[in-house]
Scaffold this motif. Structure first.
Motif, PDB file in Angstrom:
ATOM      1  N   ASN A 158       0.656  -1.262  -0.020  1.00  0.00           N
ATOM      2  CA  ASN A 158      -0.036  -0.105  -0.020  1.00  0.00           C
ATOM      3  C   ASN A 158       0.734   1.426   0.038  1.00  0.00           C
ATOM      4  OD1 ASN A 158      -2.690  -1.170  -0.075  1.00  0.00           O
ATOM      5  ND2 ASN A 158      -2.518  -1.605   2.147  1.00  0.00           N
ATOM      6  N   ARG A 159       1.999   1.129   0.473  1.00  0.00           N
ATOM      7  CA  ARG A 159       2.957   2.323   0.481  1.00  0.00           C
ATOM      8  C   ARG A 159       3.846   2.449  -1.178  1.00  0.00           C
ATOM      9  NH1 ARG A 159       4.114   3.804   5.631  1.00  0.00           N
ATOM     10  NH2 ARG A 159       5.707   4.904   4.702  1.00  0.00           N
ATOM     11  N   PRO A 160       3.973   3.747  -1.593  1.00  0.00           N
ATOM     12  CA  PRO A 160       4.007   4.820  -0.834  1.00  0.00           C
ATOM     13  C   PRO A 160       2.489   5.528  -0.768  1.00  0.00           C
ATOM     14  CG  PRO A 160       4.732   5.347  -2.857  1.00  0.00           C
ATOM     15  CD  PRO A 160       4.630   3.847  -2.830  1.00  0.00           C
ATOM     16  N   GLY A 161       2.307   6.195   0.179  1.00  0.00           N
ATOM     17  CA  GLY A 161       1.249   7.222   0.398  1.00  0.00           C
ATOM     18  C   GLY A 161       0.469   6.245   1.566  1.00  0.00           C
TER      19      GLY A 161
ATOM     20  N   VAL B 153       6.810   6.805  -8.555  1.00  0.00           N
ATOM     21  CA  VAL B 153       6.578   8.060  -7.948  1.00  0.00           C
ATOM     22  C   VAL B 153       5.161   8.235  -7.675  1.00  0.00           C
ATOM     23  CG1 VAL B 153       8.526   9.092  -9.102  1.00  0.00           C
ATOM     24  CG2 VAL B 153       6.629   9.157 -10.087  1.00  0.00           C
ATOM     25  N   PHE B 154       4.788   9.235  -6.875  1.00  0.00           N
ATOM     26  CA  PHE B 154       3.249   9.269  -6.617  1.00  0.00           C
ATOM     27  C   PHE B 154       2.948  10.482  -6.216  1.00  0.00           C
ATOM     28  CE2 PHE B 154       4.465   8.979  -2.256  1.00  0.00           C
ATOM     29  CZ  PHE B 154       3.301   9.508  -1.450  1.00  0.00           C
ATOM     30  N   GLY B 155       1.480  10.921  -6.335  1.00  0.00           N
ATOM     31  CA  GLY B 155       1.135  11.888  -5.592  1.00  0.00           C
ATOM     32  C   GLY B 155      -0.192  11.664  -5.060  1.00  0.00           C
ATOM     33  N   GLU B 156      -0.678  12.557  -3.815  1.00  0.00           N
ATOM     34  CA  GLU B 156      -1.883  12.010  -3.120  1.00  0.00           C
ATOM     35  C   GLU B 156      -2.631  13.356  -2.627  1.00  0.00           C
ATOM     36  OE1 GLU B 156      -1.705   8.059  -0.728  1.00  0.00           O
ATOM     37  OE2 GLU B 156      -1.477   9.606   0.666  1.00  0.00           O
ATOM     38  N   THR B 157      -3.937  13.187  -2.364  1.00  0.00           N
ATOM     39  CA  THR B 157      -4.674  14.086  -1.661  1.00  0.00           C
ATOM     40  C   THR B 157      -5.186  13.511  -0.519  1.00  0.00           C
ATOM     41  OG1 THR B 157      -6.105  16.201  -1.628  1.00  0.00           O
ATOM     42  CG2 THR B 157      -6.328  14.448  -3.401  1.00  0.00           C
TER      43      THR B 157
ATOM     44  N   ARG C 198       0.699  14.971  -0.409  1.00  0.00           N
ATOM     45  CA  ARG C 198       1.696  13.990  -0.229  1.00  0.00           C
ATOM     46  C   ARG C 198       2.282  13.866  -1.492  1.00  0.00           C
ATOM     47  NH1 ARG C 198      -1.413  10.981   2.598  1.00  0.00           N
ATOM     48  NH2 ARG C 198      -0.981  12.066   4.606  1.00  0.00           N
ATOM     49  N   PHE C 199       3.399  13.554  -1.445  1.00  0.00           N
ATOM     50  CA  PHE C 199       4.314  13.288  -2.748  1.00  0.00           C
ATOM     51  C   PHE C 199       5.399  12.447  -2.236  1.00  0.00           C
ATOM     52  CE2 PHE C 199       2.197  17.364  -3.753  1.00  0.00           C
ATOM     53  CZ  PHE C 199       1.684  17.157  -4.846  1.00  0.00           C
ATOM     54  N   GLY C 200       6.034  11.536  -3.286  1.00  0.00           N
ATOM     55  CA  GLY C 200       7.094  10.712  -2.726  1.00  0.00           C
ATOM     56  C   GLY C 200       7.419   9.660  -3.855  1.00  0.00           C
ATOM     57  N   GLY C 201       8.142   8.660  -3.546  1.00  0.00           N
ATOM     58  CA  GLY C 201       8.503   7.489  -4.274  1.00  0.00           C
ATOM     59  C   GLY C 201       8.838   6.394  -3.501  1.00  0.00           C
ATOM     60  N   ALA C 202       8.978   5.286  -4.483  1.00  0.00           N
ATOM     61  CA  ALA C 202       9.308   3.983  -3.880  1.00  0.00           C
ATOM     62  C   ALA C 202      10.338   3.476  -4.565  1.00  0.00           C
ATOM     63  CB  ALA C 202       8.212   3.185  -3.601  1.00  0.00           C
ATOM     64  N   TYR C 203      11.176   2.549  -3.974  1.00  0.00           N
ATOM     65  CA  TYR C 203      12.197   1.802  -4.981  1.00  0.00           C
ATOM     66  C   TYR C 203      12.136   0.190  -4.629  1.00  0.00           C
ATOM     67  CZ  TYR C 203      16.476  -0.217  -6.441  1.00  0.00           C
ATOM     68  OH  TYR C 203      17.723  -0.928  -7.053  1.00  0.00           O
ATOM     69  N   LEU C 204      11.773  -0.641  -5.388  1.00  0.00           N
ATOM     70  CA  LEU C 204      11.663  -2.097  -5.339  1.00  0.00           C
ATOM     71  C   LEU C 204      13.022  -2.541  -5.164  1.00  0.00           C
ATOM     72  CD1 LEU C 204       9.880  -4.387  -5.070  1.00  0.00           C
ATOM     73  CD2 LEU C 204      10.048  -4.781  -7.614  1.00  0.00           C
ATOM     74  N   TRP C 205      13.575  -3.080  -3.919  1.00  0.00           N
ATOM     75  CA  TRP C 205      14.966  -3.606  -3.742  1.00  0.00           C
ATOM     76  C   TRP C 205      15.015  -4.833  -4.183  1.00  0.00           C
ATOM     77  CZ3 TRP C 205      19.153  -0.821  -1.187  1.00  0.00           C
ATOM     78  CH2 TRP C 205      20.049  -1.726  -0.976  1.00  0.00           C
ATOM     79  N   SER C 206      14.051  -5.652  -3.807  1.00  0.00           N
ATOM     80  CA  SER C 206      13.924  -7.102  -4.323  1.00  0.00           C
ATOM     81  C   SER C 206      12.655  -7.431  -4.527  1.00  0.00           C
ATOM     82  CB  SER C 206      14.648  -8.130  -3.377  1.00  0.00           C
ATOM     83  OG  SER C 206      13.787  -8.225  -2.172  1.00  0.00           O
TER      84      SER C 206
ATOM     85  N   GLN D  73      10.680  -3.427  -0.442  1.00  0.00           N
ATOM     86  CA  GLN D  73      10.419  -2.177  -1.041  1.00  0.00           C
ATOM     87  C   GLN D  73      10.737  -1.095   0.030  1.00  0.00           C
ATOM     88  OE1 GLN D  73       6.747  -1.160  -3.121  1.00  0.00           O
ATOM     89  NE2 GLN D  73       6.336   0.267  -1.436  1.00  0.00           N
ATOM     90  N   LEU D  74      11.309  -0.079  -0.418  1.00  0.00           N
ATOM     91  CA  LEU D  74      11.813   1.113   0.308  1.00  0.00           C
ATOM     92  C   LEU D  74      11.005   2.293  -0.223  1.00  0.00           C
ATOM     93  CD1 LEU D  74      15.578   0.741   0.510  1.00  0.00           C
ATOM     94  CD2 LEU D  74      13.775   0.319   2.361  1.00  0.00           C
ATOM     95  N   ASP D  75      10.399   3.265   0.627  1.00  0.00           N
ATOM     96  CA  ASP D  75       9.787   4.394   0.238  1.00  0.00           C
ATOM     97  C   ASP D  75      10.146   5.683   0.930  1.00  0.00           C
ATOM     98  OD1 ASP D  75       7.364   4.911   2.178  1.00  0.00           O
ATOM     99  OD2 ASP D  75       7.598   2.590   1.882  1.00  0.00           O
ATOM    100  N   THR D  76       9.691   6.824   0.581  1.00  0.00           N
ATOM    101  CA  THR D  76       9.706   8.178   1.166  1.00  0.00           C
ATOM    102  C   THR D  76       8.839   9.009   0.730  1.00  0.00           C
ATOM    103  OG1 THR D  76      11.336   9.992   1.833  1.00  0.00           O
ATOM    104  CG2 THR D  76      11.398   9.208  -0.523  1.00  0.00           C
ATOM    105  N   ALA D  77       8.373  10.085   1.460  1.00  0.00           N
ATOM    106  CA  ALA D  77       7.377  10.904   1.298  1.00  0.00           C
ATOM    107  C   ALA D  77       7.478  12.197   2.220  1.00  0.00           C
ATOM    108  CB  ALA D  77       5.984  10.329   1.237  1.00  0.00           C
ATOM    109  N   VAL D  78       6.755  13.182   1.221  1.00  0.00           N
ATOM    110  CA  VAL D  78       6.573  14.436   2.196  1.00  0.00           C
ATOM    111  C   VAL D  78       5.131  14.948   2.457  1.00  0.00           C
ATOM    112  CG1 VAL D  78       8.914  15.353   1.734  1.00  0.00           C
ATOM    113  CG2 VAL D  78       7.228  16.083   0.343  1.00  0.00           C
ATOM    114  N   THR D  79       4.754  15.415   3.421  1.00  0.00           N
ATOM    115  CA  THR D  79       3.220  15.565   3.738  1.00  0.00           C
ATOM    116  C   THR D  79       3.368  16.868   4.032  1.00  0.00           C
ATOM    117  OG1 THR D  79       2.678  13.381   4.465  1.00  0.00           O
ATOM    118  CG2 THR D  79       1.084  14.930   5.008  1.00  0.00           C
ATOM    119  N   PHE D  80       2.160  17.718   3.603  1.00  0.00           N
ATOM    120  CA  PHE D  80       1.967  19.143   3.875  1.00  0.00           C
ATOM    121  C   PHE D  80       0.621  19.582   3.522  1.00  0.00           C
ATOM    122  CE2 PHE D  80       3.637  19.108  -0.155  1.00  0.00           C
ATOM    123  CZ  PHE D  80       2.938  20.060  -1.011  1.00  0.00           C
TER     124      PHE D  80
END
Length: 327
Positions: free
Chosen positions: A30-33, A230-234, A248-256, A260-267
């Protein structure tokens, strides 16, 4: 003739698997977001999703500040059916509330679960289950293959029901909110061509309390490579206790395939309060999934039933024949 039957049998088995399987070869997070996918993780798949974050809030009219850290988490498990998923999810936060309304500034350290919910999600409609058959290329029309497919506007639909648990005197919930309260949600998902996915959640939370809230979340993701998304969310929240519109905006990387790793900023765009948060998350899958064996009438017992009977009325078995085919 036997070869044709075997080919048809294999094709039927393949279509059956594609029709009923939600399990994917790579992790379905379900991530990112913070929205919830319409699809489950797959039977006998356990998945952990967690996202530590730091947060800063400032309420200009009421002259207070909040700064601290926390983590949102989710444990998901596919049970019995491909469409069914059980989950436990919540958010824990530890922060300092600073009150600046008087000449003497006061600080209050707070920590508790902002939410803690146990529930189940079930996919009630999947428009993609026969996509392998329906999306075959049209060998007679170039334009038909290039045209927009209107059926992609029809989303997959899942329903969710769960129970919140709120502790007494929780600083992050409205006054009087404690104990168990229901939560319901409808989740939809559109998978468009080109790696675009649109997820929508509409939920009613803490039903039956004096401060029940309504929420919607709309998430648009785009995968521009097998590893990067990459993603955008309201997110809209409406209740008598708290209302907000978060971006909310951010992205994710599929390691294997299972990690999965991800990051995002919320404002947000207001000051009652203003919100800014940064999170770093991960998702890991424990994959115990096995495709269900389907009885297609090909077992030795079934084969024996189809053998012709001999003069004594007994069915001939394969091992009753010599190498040349005679008894």
């Amino acid at each position: 003739m036997n070869l044709t039957k075997n080919v048809l049998l294999f094709a039927a088995l393949l279509v059956t698997q594609l029709t009923f399987a939600q399990y994917t070869e790579v992790i379905n997070s379900n991530r990112p977001g913070v929205s919830r996918s319409a699809f489950s993780v797959g039977t006998n798949v356990a998945q952990i999703e967690v996202g530590p974050y730091i947060i800063k809030e400032e309420h200009t009219p009421l002259k207070y500040e909040v700064s601290g850290f926390g983590a949102d988490f989710s444990v998901r498990y596919g049970l019995l059916f491909e469409q069914l998923e059980l989950n436990l999810e919540g958010t824990y936060q530890n922060d300092t509330f600073t009150d600046r309304r008087s000449a003497i500034i006061s600080e209050d350290s707070r920590s508790n679960f902002k939410s803690f919910t146990i529930g189940a999600k079930y996919l009630v409609y999947d428009p993609y289950k026969n996509s392998e058959e329906e999306d075959k290329p049209n060998i007679y029309s170039y334009h038909a293959n290039r045209s927009f497919k209107w059926k992609s506007l029809i989303p997959a639909v899942a329903v969710y029901a769960g129970a919140n648990f709120d502790s007494k005197n929780n600083p992050f919930t409205a006054p009087g909110i404690e104990g168990f309260s229901p939560k319901v949600m409808v989740a939809t998902q559109n998978n468009f061509a080109g790696g675009w996915v649109l997820v929508t959640n509409i939920s009613k939370d803490r039903i039956g309390t004096d401060f029940s809230d309504f929420q919607y979340i709309i998430t648009l993701t785009h995968s521009f490579s097998p590893q990067w998304v990459v993603f955008g969310e309201t997110q809209g929240i409406k209740s008598d206790f708290y209302a907000d519109n978060l971006l909310r905006f951010g992205g994710a990387y599929l390691w294997s395939k299972d990690f999965q790793l991800d990051t995002a900023v919320t404002f947000n765009t207001k000051d009652t309060p203003s919100v800014f948060a940064v999170n770093f998350g991960m998702s890991y899958r424990f994959d115990f999934h096995k495709d269900k064996e389907i009885d297609n009438g090909t077992s030795r017992k079934d084969a024996d039933k189809r053998k012709p009977k001999n003069k004594k009325g007994k069915k001939k078995r394969t091992d009753d024949f010599d190498d040349d085919g005679s008894l």
